[in-house]
Design an enzyme around this catalytic site. Sequence first.
Site, PDB file in Angstrom:
ATOM      1  N   GLU A 118       0.844  -0.994   0.025  1.00 52.18           N
ATOM      2  CA  GLU A 118      -0.086  -0.066  -0.076  1.00 52.18           C
ATOM      3  C   GLU A 118       0.856   1.240  -0.223  1.00 52.18           C
ATOM      4  O   GLU A 118       1.647   1.245   0.542  1.00 52.18           O
ATOM      5  CB  GLU A 118      -0.950   0.041   1.175  1.00 52.18           C
ATOM      6  CG  GLU A 118      -1.759   1.237   1.372  1.00 52.18           C
ATOM      7  CD  GLU A 118      -2.714   1.099   2.801  1.00 52.18           C
ATOM      8  OE1 GLU A 118      -3.598   1.639   2.656  1.00 52.18           O
ATOM      9  OE2 GLU A 118      -2.402   0.187   3.646  1.00 52.18           O
ATOM     10  N   LYS A 146      -9.324   2.399  -2.597  1.00 52.04           N
ATOM     11  CA  LYS A 146      -9.625   1.526  -1.292  1.00 52.04           C
ATOM     12  C   LYS A 146     -10.963   1.859  -0.798  1.00 52.04           C
ATOM     13  O   LYS A 146     -11.421   2.855  -1.148  1.00 52.04           O
ATOM     14  CB  LYS A 146      -8.358   2.164  -0.351  1.00 52.04           C
ATOM     15  CG  LYS A 146      -8.581   1.544   0.994  1.00 52.04           C
ATOM     16  CD  LYS A 146      -7.321   2.000   2.020  1.00 52.04           C
ATOM     17  CE  LYS A 146      -7.318   1.009   3.334  1.00 52.04           C
ATOM     18  NZ  LYS A 146      -6.236   1.526   4.087  1.00 52.04           N
ATOM     19  N   CYS A 153      -5.205  -2.954   1.907  1.00 50.59           N
ATOM     20  CA  CYS A 153      -5.125  -3.109   3.464  1.00 50.59           C
ATOM     21  C   CYS A 153      -6.340  -3.389   3.877  1.00 50.59           C
ATOM     22  O   CYS A 153      -6.956  -4.493   4.131  1.00 50.59           O
ATOM     23  CB  CYS A 153      -4.373  -1.906   3.827  1.00 50.59           C
ATOM     24  SG  CYS A 153      -3.812  -2.126   5.541  1.00 50.59           S
ATOM     25  N   LYS A 203       0.659  -8.888  16.573  1.00 54.80           N
ATOM     26  CA  LYS A 203       0.072  -8.584  15.205  1.00 54.80           C
ATOM     27  C   LYS A 203       0.300  -9.436  14.199  1.00 54.80           C
ATOM     28  O   LYS A 203      -0.696  -9.938  13.688  1.00 54.80           O
ATOM     29  CB  LYS A 203       0.357  -7.120  15.031  1.00 54.80           C
ATOM     30  CG  LYS A 203      -0.288  -6.703  13.600  1.00 54.80           C
ATOM     31  CD  LYS A 203      -1.851  -6.465  13.775  1.00 54.80           C
ATOM     32  CE  LYS A 203      -2.459  -5.444  12.681  1.00 54.80           C
ATOM     33  NZ  LYS A 203      -1.849  -4.099  12.679  1.00 54.80           N
ATOM     34  N   GLY A 246      22.688   8.876  27.470  1.00 50.55           N
ATOM     35  CA  GLY A 246      22.985   8.842  28.946  1.00 50.55           C
ATOM     36  C   GLY A 246      23.181   7.400  29.217  1.00 50.55           C
ATOM     37  O   GLY A 246      22.233   6.593  29.002  1.00 50.55           O
ATOM     38  N   GLY A 257      21.744   1.520  34.795  1.00 54.36           N
ATOM     39  CA  GLY A 257      20.579   1.006  34.669  1.00 54.36           C
ATOM     40  C   GLY A 257      20.134   0.162  33.516  1.00 54.36           C
ATOM     41  O   GLY A 257      20.869   0.187  32.626  1.00 54.36           O
ATOM     42  N   ASN A 296      15.603  16.482  40.567  1.00 52.66           N
ATOM     43  CA  ASN A 296      15.237  16.932  39.029  1.00 52.66           C
ATOM     44  C   ASN A 296      16.586  17.948  38.498  1.00 52.66           C
ATOM     45  O   ASN A 296      16.619  17.946  37.333  1.00 52.66           O
ATOM     46  CB  ASN A 296      13.817  17.585  39.020  1.00 52.66           C
ATOM     47  CG  ASN A 296      12.691  16.849  39.210  1.00 52.66           C
ATOM     48  OD1 ASN A 296      12.961  15.713  38.978  1.00 52.66           O
ATOM     49  ND2 ASN A 296      11.476  17.417  39.445  1.00 52.66           N
ATOM     50  N   THR A 353      15.753   7.406  27.250  1.00 54.18           N
ATOM     51  CA  THR A 353      16.063   5.903  27.689  1.00 54.18           C
ATOM     52  C   THR A 353      15.042   5.408  28.262  1.00 54.18           C
ATOM     53  O   THR A 353      15.011   4.121  29.018  1.00 54.18           O
ATOM     54  CB  THR A 353      17.238   5.790  28.289  1.00 54.18           C
ATOM     55  OG1 THR A 353      17.514   6.526  29.436  1.00 54.18           O
ATOM     56  CG2 THR A 353      18.373   6.094  27.383  1.00 54.18           C
ATOM     57  N   LYS A 409       2.963  15.882  30.478  1.00 52.61           N
ATOM     58  CA  LYS A 409       4.451  15.610  30.368  1.00 52.61           C
ATOM     59  C   LYS A 409       4.592  14.592  28.996  1.00 52.61           C
ATOM     60  O   LYS A 409       5.378  14.928  28.293  1.00 52.61           O
ATOM     61  CB  LYS A 409       4.945  14.814  31.612  1.00 52.61           C
ATOM     62  CG  LYS A 409       6.257  14.568  31.834  1.00 52.61           C
ATOM     63  CD  LYS A 409       6.573  14.095  32.951  1.00 52.61           C
ATOM     64  CE  LYS A 409       6.380  14.920  34.242  1.00 52.61           C
ATOM     65  NZ  LYS A 409       6.994  14.028  35.328  1.00 52.61           N
TER      66      LYS A 409
END
Length: 550
Positions: A41, A113, A149, A191, A299, A303, A382, A406, A521
Site C-alpha cells: 500500500e 481503497k 489493506c 499482530k 546517557g 541501569g 530534578n 531511555t 508531560k
Amino acid sequence: MKIGIAQINAVVGDFPGNAKRLLQAYRECLEKGAELVVSPEMGLVGYPPRDLVFKSQFVPKCLQALDYLATEIGEVPFLVGYVDHHESDQPGKPFRNAAAWLERGEVRAKRWKTLLPTYDVFDERRYFEPAAACEPVEWRGRKIGVTICEDIWTDDYLDRPFYRRDPVRELKEAGAEMIVNLSASPFHLGKPEQREEMLASVARKAALPLVYCNAIAAQDQLVFDGHSVVVGPSGEVVAKLPGFEEACEVVDLRQDAAETVPRSRVRMPQPPCEQLWRALVLGLRDYVQKTGFETVCLGLSGGIDSALTAAVAAEALGADKVHGLTMPSPYSSGGSVADSFALAENLGIRCDEVRISDIFEEVKRTMAPLFVGEAEDVTEENMQARIRGLLLMSLSNKFNHLLLTTGNKSELAVGYCTIYGDMCGGLAVISDLPKTRVYDLCRWLNREREVIPWNTIEKPPSAELRPDQKDQDSLPEYDVLDEILEAYVERHLSTDEIVDLGYEEDLVRWVQRRVDLNEWKRQQAAPGIRVTSKAFGMGRRMPIVQRFTG
C-alpha cells in the site's frame, strides 16, 4: 500463475527513491519468473503521508512518478500503491488511496481503497474518498480482485463492526478468481499472528487464493513488519516472507505447485522477544537514517533501560555510531559507573564520563537565595536530571548526534521521569516497552553471551537522585504496576473493573490518577517506537485538561 511479492521499504514523500526501489524489486521478481508483481500500500508514497497530501504539489509529483514508473514496466503487470485525486463531481474528500495496474508502458487500470480506517493510529477519512464499487481487473482471461489493506479486515478481527461493506465478497460476486491485497499494516506484539489468522479466514470464506503484500519500514512512531503471506483457497499458508526486512519472492499459485511448496517457504513465527527486538532495531535505524542523522548519543546510567537502548542502537547503526555518556552525581554508586563501562565494552561503543557533582552544587548555591527555609526535595532530584539533559544536548549539538531518551513505558505512564531532563531527546526508543518487558528482552539478549551486564539486570532499579533511592520507594512492584497499566491504558478498563480483577483499590486509583495527571508531560515527550497495541502518542488522543476519573 506465478506472483511476485515486492516487500519494500519506502520513505514518505521520496517519489524518485521509492520508484527506484519499486523498479529494483520488480526486476528481481521478473528474474525469478513472476507473471504478476504486487507491492505494498502506497509503495510509491510511503505510509502514512498524513497532511503532506494537502501540499499543492504532493499528489501531482506522485502522479508524475507513477507515469514514469509505468514507462519502465513491460508485459508483466505491476500493482503499485499511490495517492490519486478524487476527480468526481460528487462531494467528497479530495484524494484516493489507490492502486495502479501498470502494464506495457501505461497505467492500464486504477482501483480505490474501499474501507478507510479511522481508529487507533489511522486517520484515512480525513483525506480519502472510498471506492463506490469493487470491480476486478480483467487480465488474460482472469479476474483479479484488487484490495488495499483494510479492505480485507473482517469484523471478526476488529473490536466491533465498523463497516457495512465487504469488498472481498463484492469482488467474489463480480467474478474475482483471486484476491490481491496491497497493505501497510503496522506492527504491535502479536499482530503478525493475528494478521495471518485473519488472512486464512478471509481466503477460506471466499474460497479464493489471497496474496498479501505488506510494507516493511518504520515511519515516525510506527513500524511496518512485512511478513507478507500467500494463502490458498482452503486457508492454508502457501508461503511467508520474512519479517522486519525487505524481500522479494515469487510464489506459484497453481494448485499442483501449492501442494509441493517447500516447508522453508513457510517460516515459523518469531518468539515475542525476537519480534520486539527486531521492531525496535528497525524503528531506530529507519528513524535515524531517514531523518538524515548518522550517529546517536545517550546517557548511560548503569541501569537496565539505558543499557537496552544502547544495545538496540549498536545493533541498528553499528557500534561506532553510538556515543554513551555516564554522568555520576553525588548519589551515583561506583557500581553504576562500572556497569556503564562494562556495557560499552560488551557492545563496542564509546563511553565517556563527566561528573556532575560540582555543577549540581553550583546550581544549588545559585538558587539558595530563592529557596531560603525550604528543605531539599524532588526539586534537587530534578536538577540532576536536567543537568544531565543539558550535557547530553550539548554533546548532540556539537557532533550532530541524535539524542536518544531511555525511559520505559511504565515510568512514562506514571510520570516517573523528568521533563527537560531525562526526557530530552529526539527519539524515545523503549518508551512503549513496559519495565517487565525490558527485563525479559535483556535476559533474551544474554541467552548466548553477556550483552547487558548481569549486575545491571539483577540489581534493584534506582534513579540514584538521593541517598539509597530505589524505584519501589515511589512505585509499586513493576510486575503489578505493568498489569494495572495494561488494563487501564491498553484495555481501557475502569478503576472498578481493574479492582474486580483482584488489585487493591487504593493502588489502582493511585496508578489511574498518575496516568491521567501526567498527560501534559507525555505530550512533550520525544516520539517513541510503537510495539504494543496502545502506545502513548500516535493512536492515543487524551486531553490534558479533564476531570473524568472513572
